[in-house]
Scaffold this active site. Sequence first.
Site, PDB file in Angstrom:
ATOM      1  N   HIS A  18      -3.901  -7.990   2.141  1.00 29.78           N
ATOM      2  CA  HIS A  18      -3.856  -7.368   3.475  1.00 29.78           C
ATOM      3  C   HIS A  18      -5.292  -7.076   3.922  1.00 29.78           C
ATOM      4  O   HIS A  18      -6.245  -7.364   3.185  1.00 29.78           O
ATOM      5  CB  HIS A  18      -2.950  -6.131   3.481  1.00 29.78           C
ATOM      6  N   HIS A  21      -7.886  -5.339   1.537  1.00 30.28           N
ATOM      7  CA  HIS A  21      -8.556  -6.201   0.551  1.00 30.28           C
ATOM      8  C   HIS A  21      -9.643  -7.028   1.246  1.00 30.28           C
ATOM      9  O   HIS A  21     -10.745  -7.210   0.732  1.00 30.28           O
ATOM     10  CB  HIS A  21      -7.555  -7.171  -0.104  1.00 30.28           C
ATOM     11  N   CYS A 127       0.775   6.444 -13.673  1.00 32.49           N
ATOM     12  CA  CYS A 127       1.218   5.865 -12.397  1.00 32.49           C
ATOM     13  C   CYS A 127       1.066   4.351 -12.475  1.00 32.49           C
ATOM     14  O   CYS A 127      -0.053   3.855 -12.651  1.00 32.49           O
ATOM     15  CB  CYS A 127       0.405   6.411 -11.225  1.00 32.49           C
ATOM     16  N   CYS A 130      -1.166   2.814  -9.668  1.00 36.31           N
ATOM     17  CA  CYS A 130      -2.615   2.881  -9.950  1.00 36.31           C
ATOM     18  C   CYS A 130      -2.937   2.254 -11.300  1.00 36.31           C
ATOM     19  O   CYS A 130      -4.093   2.032 -11.609  1.00 36.31           O
ATOM     20  CB  CYS A 130      -3.105   4.324 -10.025  1.00 36.31           C
ATOM     21  N   CYS A 148       2.389  10.647  -7.708  1.00 30.89           N
ATOM     22  CA  CYS A 148       0.999  10.199  -7.600  1.00 30.89           C
ATOM     23  C   CYS A 148       0.568  10.407  -6.154  1.00 30.89           C
ATOM     24  O   CYS A 148       1.257   9.962  -5.236  1.00 30.89           O
ATOM     25  CB  CYS A 148       0.897   8.717  -7.966  1.00 30.89           C
ATOM     26  N   HIS A 151       0.061   6.915  -4.234  1.00 24.54           N
ATOM     27  CA  HIS A 151       1.223   6.069  -3.944  1.00 24.54           C
ATOM     28  C   HIS A 151       2.451   6.852  -3.467  1.00 24.54           C
ATOM     29  O   HIS A 151       3.451   6.238  -3.086  1.00 24.54           O
ATOM     30  CB  HIS A 151       1.586   5.230  -5.182  1.00 24.54           C
ATOM     31  N   LYS A 304      -3.886   5.804   3.790  1.00 24.66           N
ATOM     32  CA  LYS A 304      -4.417   4.530   3.297  1.00 24.66           C
ATOM     33  C   LYS A 304      -3.403   3.428   3.597  1.00 24.66           C
ATOM     34  O   LYS A 304      -2.226   3.541   3.239  1.00 24.66           O
ATOM     35  CB  LYS A 304      -4.639   4.625   1.788  1.00 24.66           C
ATOM     36  N   LYS A 307       0.556  -2.121   1.244  1.00 30.45           N
ATOM     37  CA  LYS A 307       1.805  -2.886   1.300  1.00 30.45           C
ATOM     38  C   LYS A 307       2.967  -2.030   0.816  1.00 30.45           C
ATOM     39  O   LYS A 307       4.051  -2.066   1.383  1.00 30.45           O
ATOM     40  CB  LYS A 307       1.685  -4.136   0.417  1.00 30.45           C
TER      41      LYS A 307
END
Length: 520
Positions: A18, A21, A127, A130, A148, A151, A304, A307
């Site tokens: 995405h 990145h 997690c 991560c 987490c 996430h 953040k 996806k």
Amino acid sequence: MKSFYLTTPIYYVNDAPHIGHAYTTVAGDVLTRWHRQRGESVWFLTGTDEHGQKVMRTAEENKVAPQAWVDKLVADAWKPNWTALNIANDDFIRTTEPRHTERVQKFLQSLKDSGHIYAGKYEGPYCVGCEEFKLPGDLIEADGEKLCPIHSKPIELVNENNWFFKLSAFVEPLLENYRTNPDACQPESARNEVVSFLEGGVSDLSISRSTFDWGIPVPWDTDQVVYVWFDALLNYATAVGLTDAPDSEGGKKFAQTWPADVHLVGKDILRFHAVIWPAMLMAAGLQVPKKVFAHGWLLVGGEKMSKSKLTGIAPSDITDHFGVDAFRYYFLRAIPFGSDGSFSWEDMSARYTSELANDFGNLASRLAAMIEKYCEGKVPAVATDVGLSQALAATVAKADAAMVELDFQGGITAVMEFCKKVNGYVTEKEPWILAKDEANRVELNEVLYNTAESLRALAVLLHPIMPATTEILWESLGANKSIGSIGAQTIANVANWGQLPEGNIVTKTPVLFPRLEIKE
Ligand code: MSP
């Protein structure tokens, strides 16, 4: 000669890329292209992180073996994405390649032999998003569940007999490194975070897992696989020949590239790079990286973009509308590198139109049209406008200083300010009025020469950021034939005024930044 060696993180191949990145990789590409234009030898590495539970579980959910899953995603999604974005990496490492797995095993064995690794028991939260062993203080609580914070997903409890790396032994040497070497972790806010984390004390790190097998076997205990981060961090060194004999090809490459000059990372993975990684290198008696630079996040709705939260935007969603070069330009221009930034279609459209289409693209097409109309398509005699040539010298100095400090916004802004100045010059001189009277011929020629020469410099300075568009402009100025390829132009030489020779044939470009179609 030591190469300027830059790396991006290696990306998890649980899904397609995405724009988050792409943000990191484009930044790396722009910086390495800039250093190449400084005439330096450069090595630019990117790649994929293919082991661990996150990738393994996604493959399982898709009912495919993990190796088949990663092979397909790398071939169909990741590599084509970097090609489409015009990323000029020198190497692409995959952690499932034998050149990586074999060197990881050798490295690990050497740390074991030198007493940095011992058997222990790990009990605590993990997690999978991560791929990180968490401390209780790292977690947030919602509806009685521990989550987490990155996430927003429940953590899992791990209880395993594992191998441990004596990370705690390196707290003092790491602190010493950041005290004496502030450049080693940037920006300053990132370094402060790392230093206070280290000052809070660090425990030893579990570096193997025994409850699944998608990973590199621990060489002396093949019931365990290497912890995915320990495996992944080593890519930066295995890709350039870590553990190879000094006189072998790999050994020579290592001597040429190590230590890395810049590890570019998102701030989410700063601790891995600024705590664990240099400690691993110290344990092996190797030099630590010269700089770890943590940039901010692209945010969607204040969070953040990711996806897993269904906020991921594919690079092609943007490039289909704005083109690849505008994509490469926009994020580095709009967001200070190191800070978070929100993506908005409105802001991107506004900058596209005012900075790229109007200030830059129009200048190029006006100049080509005027040279065709008033000078039979040939560059007139060399002339020097002192104001423009001095402004150019100052621009180059400012842009270069900013770019090498990874201040992309400062560097690009300096160049675009010069572009505005050239537009102001053309507006003020009004060559279309001068052209009405043959008595103004000398002045008209001077104005057109100065504008063409300014565009020559703009093409070179913007080349690392927008390689394809500037190549078109270069071609239109006829510079390939007289000056050489645009990639061969050096930053040190760009401000030398008067490089376009008289008589150079100028041709009209296709519009560099076409008018945007209205998006429904
Ligand atoms: N595999 C690890 C890295 C190992 S490096 C030895 C990993 N991979 S990842 O696929 O999750 O990608 C991480 C990197 O992608 C981040 O560090 C950051 O550079 C980039 N980004 C991912 N999402 C992002 C945003 N929303 N915004 C900006 N960058 C983002 O972690």
